[in-house]
Design a protein around this motif. Structure first.
Motif, PDB file in Angstrom:
ATOM      1  N   ARG A 100     -23.559  21.193  33.623  1.00  0.00           N
ATOM      2  CA  ARG A 100     -21.782  20.954  33.309  1.00  0.00           C
ATOM      3  C   ARG A 100     -21.529  20.905  34.183  1.00  0.00           C
ATOM      4  O   ARG A 100     -20.660  21.953  35.560  1.00  0.00           O
ATOM      5  N   ARG A 101     -19.936  20.038  34.119  1.00  0.00           N
ATOM      6  CA  ARG A 101     -19.028  19.837  35.288  1.00  0.00           C
ATOM      7  C   ARG A 101     -17.878  20.950  35.539  1.00  0.00           C
ATOM      8  O   ARG A 101     -17.321  21.450  34.326  1.00  0.00           O
ATOM      9  N   ARG A 102     -17.801  20.726  36.646  1.00  0.00           N
ATOM     10  CA  ARG A 102     -16.946  21.869  37.434  1.00  0.00           C
ATOM     11  C   ARG A 102     -15.584  21.025  37.424  1.00  0.00           C
ATOM     12  O   ARG A 102     -14.581  20.515  37.341  1.00  0.00           O
TER      13      ARG A 102
ATOM     14  N   GLU B  24     -20.484  20.472  39.988  1.00  0.00           N
ATOM     15  CA  GLU B  24     -21.291  20.496  38.639  1.00  0.00           C
ATOM     16  C   GLU B  24     -21.333  21.882  38.914  1.00  0.00           C
ATOM     17  O   GLU B  24     -21.423  22.629  39.893  1.00  0.00           O
ATOM     18  N   TYR B  25     -21.396  22.769  38.132  1.00  0.00           N
ATOM     19  CA  TYR B  25     -21.706  24.254  37.836  1.00  0.00           C
ATOM     20  C   TYR B  25     -22.895  24.441  38.067  1.00  0.00           C
ATOM     21  O   TYR B  25     -24.578  23.876  37.694  1.00  0.00           O
TER      22      TYR B  25
ATOM     23  N   TYR C 252     -29.751  23.794  28.546  1.00  0.00           N
ATOM     24  CA  TYR C 252     -28.951  23.197  28.465  1.00  0.00           C
ATOM     25  C   TYR C 252     -29.167  21.629  29.520  1.00  0.00           C
ATOM     26  O   TYR C 252     -29.747  21.668  29.918  1.00  0.00           O
TER      27      TYR C 252
END
Ligand code: GLY
Ligand code: MN
Ligand code: MN
Length: 461
Positions: free
Chosen positions: A37-39, A44-45, A34
């Motif tokens: 991933r943006r929060r 980010e997450y 992966y």
């Protein structure tokens, strides 16, 4: 900071890749991890690698793509993101090509930009490509573009991939039976989970917020070396337990209610999954005890049935029949157990299955049916959860008043052994007596020394 695999894990990773290579039949396989991933705009997450990628590579860096081309002179390659000096200052420099070759047994390291060119050069030998879409959208796009660009050139003799297969299907089959190395990580995840549950139960009392219990679980998991929760924990007091995926955990526990706690730690990216249902007051009332015993009976019957050679379907049937018999006894449904299951009455109160595979993923994707559609049979090294439950909606008039708004699930993580099975989470109190005894005795010990002692015991055991 990336952890490098130990020598022992490296040998195991090589064995996994060799086994996979044998089933690729000359094809080329891609395994993307992966990305981040943006929060929201600047944050980010937490990152976690894709499980099949991690299973084959041992790498916990984001945005890496592993390539296996068994027919090539350099059969194992990684494609890594370009990290400039500014990005390195903020987020870290990532792995050097030298470290990747030295520590991960990779034959050749490329920049991610080179992937289409390298892939094109490898298509000469085989026209079969293994890839799982949906993990790295940019890679999916590049692959389509490459194939569409090459296709018109086929009549001039250019090799073009014609056969596309899901890369994960073969790896998921390999992941079904856990190695001794994997079981060690799963046992550690189970020990940490058990310690977290005990510490959390010590906090249960009327007025406590569900999120306090959740926080205690997470605190114990992290301080004992887990990456964290294996999944969003459920701490559901009273009727919140009738919502199967209640994860808000924001209400207060009420005297006389039960609290359902479904939580597991993740260690070395291996999951544990445990549910217990505990009386907030410390003791079950008569109706709760009767309902609890129905679920416990089903869970015990299932655990006793697990052994090599058993079909998963048998477990589902046993679970359904036992719960149906219990619901009849509780006066919730009428008829024979077979009728209650057949007519869909059981599904109103037990809408999920008896359990699931577990491993790198909480719901491990190992097949429930073989590729030819045959049912899967249990064999040593497989790991699964056993989690019967019953859930009574507050508004259901068929349910005796004393049970409305009550949800009970009992779940353990189990490994199939040659002799039968072993419950990895057997240290968590489960029978009515064990739970009530624990809840009574917890008051007589200091929380810190209590958990420390138990942790020591778990480590020894
Ligand atoms: N906690 C997720 C599950 O029980 O499947
Ligand atoms: Mn589960
Ligand atoms: Mn669970």
């Amino acid at each position: 900071m990336t952890r490098f695999p130990t020598a022992k894990l490296r040998r195991e990773l090589q064995r996994r890749r060799s086994r996979l290579a044998r089933s690729l039949r000359g094809g080329v396989a891609l395994f993307p991890s992966y990305g981040i991933r943006r929060r929201n705009i600047h944050h980010e997450y937490p990152f976690r690698p894709e499980s099949c990628f991690y299973y084959l590579s041992g790498c916990s860096e984001p945005n890496v793509v592993a390539l296996l081309a068994p027919a090539d002179a350099e059969p194992y390659r990684w494609f890594v993101p370009n990290i400039d000096a500014v990005a390195a200052q903020w987020d870290g420099a990532g792995l050097s090509a030298d470290a990747i070759v030295r520590e991960f047994d990779v034959d050749r390291v490329h920049s991610i930009d080179e992937l289409p060119t390298v892939l094109e050069s490898l298509f000469g030998a085989s026209d079969r490509l293994y890839h799982r879409t949906g993990i790295n959208r940019e890679l999916d796009r590049q692959l389509l573009q490459l194939v569409e660009r090459l296709r018109p050139l086929a009549r001039r003799g250019r090799a073009v991939p014609r056969e596309f297969r899901d890369a994960h299907v073969l790896v998921e089959e390999l992941r079904a039976k856990k190695s001794a190395y994997e079981l060690k990580s799963m046992k550690r995840a189970a020990e940490i989970t058990a310690t977290g549950h005990l510490a959390a139960y010590a906090e249960i009392e009327p007025g406590r917020a569900e999120c306090e219990i959740e926080a205690r679980l997470g605190y114990e998991y992290r301080r004992r070396g887990a990456t964290g929760h294996a999944y969003l924990p459920i701490v559901a007091g009273g009727s919140n337990a009738a919502t199967l995926h209640y994860t808000r955990n924001e209400e207060s526990l009420a005297d006389g209610d039960l609290v359902l706690i479904d939580s597991g730690a993740e260690f070395d990216y291996y999951a544990c999954d445990v549910t217990r249902t505990i009386p907030v007051s410390g003791t079950f009332d008569a109706a709760q005890r009767a309902a609890y015993s129905v679920v416990l009976q089903a869970q015990e019957a299932l655990l006793a049935r697990i052994a090599p050679g058993v079909y998963l379907e048998e477990l589902q049937t046993l679970c359904a029949r036992t719960l149906a018999r219990g619901l009849i006894k509780l006066g919730v449904v009428k008829g024979t157990p077979a009728q209650v299951v057949r007519d869909g009455h059981l599904a109103r109160y037990f809408p999920h299955s008896f359990g699931h595979w577990i491993g790198l993923d909480t719901h491990d994707p190992n097949p429930y049916r073989t590729r030819t559609g045959e049912p899967v049979i249990l064999s040593p090294g497989m790991t699964l959860t056993i989690e019967p439950g019953i859930y009574f909606p507050t508004s259901d008039r068929c349910v005796p008043k004393t049970l409305r708004g009550c949800g009970i699930r009992i779940e353990d993580t189990v490994v199939v052994t040659r002799a039968g099975s072993r419950v990895l989470t057997a240290n968590v109190p489960k029978t009515v007596r064990e739970i009530e005894k624990f809840m009574k005795e917890r008051a007589s010990a200091e929380p810190e020394s209590r958990t420390a002692t138990r942790d020591a015991k778990l480590m020894m055991g």
